[in-house]
Design a protein around this motif. Structure first.
Motif, PDB file in Angstrom:
ATOM      1  N   ASN A 155       2.993  17.173  -0.699  1.00  0.00           N
ATOM      2  CA  ASN A 155       3.250  16.483   0.570  1.00  0.00           C
ATOM      3  C   ASN A 155       3.929  15.125   0.365  1.00  0.00           C
ATOM      4  O   ASN A 155       3.734  14.194   1.145  1.00  0.00           O
ATOM      5  N   ILE A 156       4.752  15.008  -0.667  1.00  0.00           N
ATOM      6  CA  ILE A 156       5.398  13.725  -0.961  1.00  0.00           C
ATOM      7  C   ILE A 156       6.354  13.303   0.157  1.00  0.00           C
ATOM      8  O   ILE A 156       6.634  12.106   0.328  1.00  0.00           O
ATOM      9  N   CYS A 157       6.830  14.273   0.951  1.00  0.00           N
ATOM     10  CA  CYS A 157       7.722  13.926   2.062  1.00  0.00           C
ATOM     11  C   CYS A 157       7.044  13.002   3.065  1.00  0.00           C
ATOM     12  O   CYS A 157       7.687  12.148   3.680  1.00  0.00           O
ATOM     13  N   TYR A 158       5.745  13.180   3.245  1.00  0.00           N
ATOM     14  CA  TYR A 158       5.017  12.324   4.184  1.00  0.00           C
ATOM     15  C   TYR A 158       5.030  10.878   3.705  1.00  0.00           C
ATOM     16  O   TYR A 158       5.166   9.941   4.502  1.00  0.00           O
ATOM     17  N   PHE A 159       4.919  10.687   2.392  1.00  0.00           N
ATOM     18  CA  PHE A 159       4.954   9.339   1.821  1.00  0.00           C
ATOM     19  C   PHE A 159       6.359   8.739   1.969  1.00  0.00           C
ATOM     20  O   PHE A 159       6.505   7.574   2.339  1.00  0.00           O
ATOM     21  N   LEU A 160       7.377   9.539   1.679  1.00  0.00           N
ATOM     22  CA  LEU A 160       8.754   9.056   1.797  1.00  0.00           C
ATOM     23  C   LEU A 160       9.090   8.697   3.245  1.00  0.00           C
ATOM     24  O   LEU A 160       9.728   7.668   3.522  1.00  0.00           O
ATOM     25  N   GLN A 161       8.645   9.547   4.176  1.00  0.00           N
ATOM     26  CA  GLN A 161       8.916   9.279   5.589  1.00  0.00           C
ATOM     27  C   GLN A 161       8.210   8.015   6.059  1.00  0.00           C
ATOM     28  O   GLN A 161       8.772   7.221   6.829  1.00  0.00           O
ATOM     29  N   TYR A 195       0.826  -1.207   0.000  1.00  0.00           N
ATOM     30  CA  TYR A 195       0.000   0.000   0.000  1.00  0.00           C
ATOM     31  C   TYR A 195       0.866   1.265   0.000  1.00  0.00           C
ATOM     32  O   TYR A 195       0.508   2.270  -0.634  1.00  0.00           O
ATOM     33  N   GLU A 196       1.997   1.248   0.690  1.00  0.00           N
ATOM     34  CA  GLU A 196       2.838   2.453   0.731  1.00  0.00           C
ATOM     35  C   GLU A 196       3.450   2.755  -0.637  1.00  0.00           C
ATOM     36  O   GLU A 196       3.506   3.908  -1.053  1.00  0.00           O
ATOM     37  N   TRP A 255      15.859   2.538   5.407  1.00  0.00           N
ATOM     38  CA  TRP A 255      15.253   3.491   6.349  1.00  0.00           C
ATOM     39  C   TRP A 255      15.975   4.830   6.266  1.00  0.00           C
ATOM     40  O   TRP A 255      15.342   5.879   6.100  1.00  0.00           O
ATOM     41  N   LYS A 256      17.291   4.804   6.352  1.00  0.00           N
ATOM     42  CA  LYS A 256      18.067   6.038   6.348  1.00  0.00           C
ATOM     43  C   LYS A 256      17.981   6.728   4.990  1.00  0.00           C
ATOM     44  O   LYS A 256      17.864   7.966   4.914  1.00  0.00           O
ATOM     45  N   ILE A 272       7.410   5.386   4.248  1.00  0.00           N
ATOM     46  CA  ILE A 272       8.123   4.228   3.694  1.00  0.00           C
ATOM     47  C   ILE A 272       9.402   3.978   4.483  1.00  0.00           C
ATOM     48  O   ILE A 272       9.749   2.827   4.790  1.00  0.00           O
ATOM     49  N   SER A 273      10.104   5.049   4.835  1.00  0.00           N
ATOM     50  CA  SER A 273      11.337   4.884   5.628  1.00  0.00           C
ATOM     51  C   SER A 273      11.020   4.245   6.975  1.00  0.00           C
ATOM     52  O   SER A 273      11.755   3.378   7.456  1.00  0.00           O
TER      53      SER A 273
END
Length: 655
Positions: free
Chosen positions: A170-176, A155-156, A191-192, A178-179
């Motif tokens: 707000n793509i940073c929220y998706f990247l965070q 889903y992520e 993760w990093k 997933i990390s």
């Protein structure tokens, strides 16, 4: 129908006029609430159903953001009433998304998944890909909470793909997110990678809203903590607290305080540790976040235990347990029971300590949640069990067979063949038979630890030594040797039953083993076991007997060929930055990597067994065990085997 409509409007008037009169707010919050209430009043006076729906929805979202969950439900339900009356699909989906988020924050994950899926279906149907991607991400987070990590990753990644197809808002929220999932499943590198990418984009308002920035700050604090950079971790969490305070986001303030607790511990700020923990609990109580209140009380109980304030520790833990029993939440009971166990153990109350240890073990053993890792772990366990079963047979026949090396090789081949067959069978049946196999695994895993350290060379050679003493009519020496041998076997068996033992116990096994071997070889070599300086070796714990096969190897293949030279074996235990280093060195012939002699075969076999144990440990722990084997330089003969093992006071590192 008109009567019902009139009563419902009266109810809404009553609720909206009283929804925030019971609490005191900051001026900024009060101003925002007044503005939202004004929009509700205007829409109601105009009998404007659409604007009433919007006004109640916005009020519900804002009330939820300041932590008033019960009032948020009332307002969102009111908004849903108007949305359904209008038949507005987009509004129904948006309100459903907010309601599902409320269910999730209360630990009602299955209900949250159901409502999130309903919202996602509606957004997809009306072709709103941006909103659809956000709901997919919310769904992924629910699957993380329920430990369904493969579903979560699916889903992520889908959410990220749809976000990129939209406008990348707000793509940073998706990247965070997933990390964070990569962190959960133990892939530190990914993760990093994703977190730093999100952090680099987070100061562009298009790519990160305020909540995304808060999440990224929280994760950056965790990253710095994992790298022992406590000063930077403190900066990240303090910045998280400051921004949350500016946004009047009390949940974010509570998270920052909770995460600052272990940072302050590492930095030795004792007064700030307790203050942060208490303030975090107060904020979560105020915002009715029961699951977080329970977590905070367990955390505070652990702090009091570490500071030897056992009465307060028990009080906090009992308070947490009471909330668990009274509220419909699903907290981490393993941590609660573990702290009860450690507290009562330190108090000397063995009965209650045992009671809570059994509860902790029962829950902990059942938390094999990652399906793919579970299958791999299950296959690995079955492989090891079959191999150790054959090792039992080998040991039972040892007195009847003089050529043990040939027999051992045959058993290994047989074990490998059986394991290959079992591997194929288990793949087919793993899902259907999983529950029964997990019960069997816990018992067979004990056999594996009991038997994996019983080296056939040592057992055979020790029995031969006893026989030689008897043949030489040296009954006193044979009696002493047999008694010492029995004591060593008992020590090995006791250590093998445990997942972790103290450094002191491990050191004693090495010392005793070398003493016995020196007696066996008529004092033909010297040895030294060096204890770490300035360390409480009774409290520091490590996996048992990793070094034993290599200590034996130093004697059997290093000392035997010394002839007239004086042999030396050194086992050096040292501690540096919460890691124990065990270095086994001898002044024997060493080995040549380009030659495949019998000595190297033995080293390779010992390495294989030990690497399997290290791999099993490393798969479930972030701080890894490392092992190296090397020959000394040309001027000095011998072999050096080095282990680097993570440790922590009183318990195994669990990060």
């Amino acid at each position: 129908m008109k009567i019902f409509w009139s009563l419902f409007l009266f109810f809404l008037v009553f609720i909206s006029n009283n929804i925030y009169t019971q609490n005191s707010y900051t001026p900024a919050t009060q101003h925002k609430l007044d503005s939202l209430q004004s929009k509700i009043d205007i829409a109601r006076n105009d009998d404007d159903t659409l604007n009433m729906c919007r006004a109640y929805y916005k009020m519900g979202q804002y009330i939820d953001g300041i932590g008033e969950k019960a009032r948020s439900y009332v307002l969102l339900d009111s908004a849903m009433f108007f949305a359904e009356k209008l038949g507005n699909a987009r509004a129904i989906a948006s309100i459903s998304n907010s309601l599902a988020a409320n269910y999730s924050s209360e630990g009602k994950y299955e209900k949250a998944i159901e409502v999130f899926k309903s919202a996602a279906g509606i957004f997809l149907e009306i072709k709103d890909t941006a909103a659809y991607s956000k709901v997919l991400l919310n769904l992924a987070l629910e699957y993380v909470e329920t430990s369904q990590f493969e579903e979560a990753m699916k889903y992520e990644l889908d959410a990220l793909r749809f976000c990129e197809k939209a406008d990348s808002s707000n793509i940073c929220y998706f990247l965070q997110s997933i990390s964070e999932l990569y962190y959960t499943i133990g892939n530190r590198e990914k993760w990093k990678e994703y977190l730093l990418l999100a952090e680099s984009l987070s100061w562009n308002e298009k790519y990160a809203d305020k909540f995304a920035r808060l999440e990224i700050l929280n994760e950056m604090g965790a990253l710095n903590m994992s790298e022992n950079n406590y000063v930077e971790a403190e900066k990240s969490y303090r910045q998280l607290y400051k921004l949350s305070e500016e946004f009047d986001y009390q949940h974010g303030m509570a998270i920052a305080l909770t995460n600052l607790v272990p940072v302050f511990e590492k930095l030795g700020k004792k007064s700030e540790v307790i203050d942060a923990a208490q303030k975090s609990i107060e904020l979560n109580i105020k915002n009715n976040r029961i699951a977080n209140v329970i977590y905070g009380k367990i955390q505070l109980g652990e702090i009091y235990r570490k500071y030897k304030n056992y009465s307060k520790a028990v009080s906090q833990l009992k308070s947490a347990q009471k909330l668990v029993n009274e509220k419909d939440v699903t907290p981490d009971l393993t941590r609660l029971f573990k702290q009860f166990y450690l507290t009562y153990k330190e108090l000397g109350n063995n009965r209650l300590a045992l009671n809570y240890f059994e509860k902790y073990s029962e829950i902990n053993d059942s938390l094999l949640n990652i399906e793919s890792k579970k299958a791999i772990a299950e296959l690995e366990t079955k492989f090891q069990v079959e191999k150790k079963e054959h090792q039992i047979e080998f040991l039972n026949k040892e007195n009847e067979h003089q050529n043990e090396q040939l027999a051992n090789q045959r058993l290994l081949i047989l074990a490998a063949s059986v394991a290959v067959v079992l591997f194929g069978i288990i793949i087919f049946y793993v899902n259907r038979q999983r529950k029964n196999k997990l019960k069997i695994e816990s018992l067979k895993a004990q056999q594996k630890m009991l038997l994996s350290q019983m080296n056939p060379h040592f057992l055979f050679n020790s029995l031969t030594a006893i026989q030689n003493f008897l043949l030489d009519n040296d009954s006193l020496a044979s009696s002493d040797y047999l008694a010492e041998f029995a004591r060593l076997m008992r020590l090995i068996l006791e250590s093998s039953r445990k997942d972790f033992i103290s450094i002191k116990d491990d050191l004693n096994v090495a010392q005793f083993y070398l003493s016995l071997q020196k007696l066996r070889f008529n004092n033909s070599f010297n040895f030294q076991v060096i204890s770490p300086e300035d360390a409480n070796i009774s409290e520091l714990q490590i996996p048992p007997m990793l070094s034993q096969p290599f200590i034996e190897n130093a004697i059997e293949h290093g000392m035997k060929k010394m002839h007239n030279a004086e042999g030396n074996v050194i086992v050096d235990y040292s501690i540096n930055d919460n890691y124990l280093q065990i270095k086994i060195s001898d002044n024997g012939d060493g080995f040549d990597p380009d030659k495949k002699n019998q000595n190297q075969k033995h080293i390779s076999y010992a390495t294989k067994i030990t690497e399997e144990r290290i791999s099993n440990y490393n798969n479930s722990n972030k701080r890894k065990i490392e092992m190296t084997i090397s020959s000394k330089n040309n001027s000095i003969n011998g072999t050096i085997v080095t282990f680097t093992i993570p440790i922590l006071n009183g318990e195994v590192v669990n990060v």
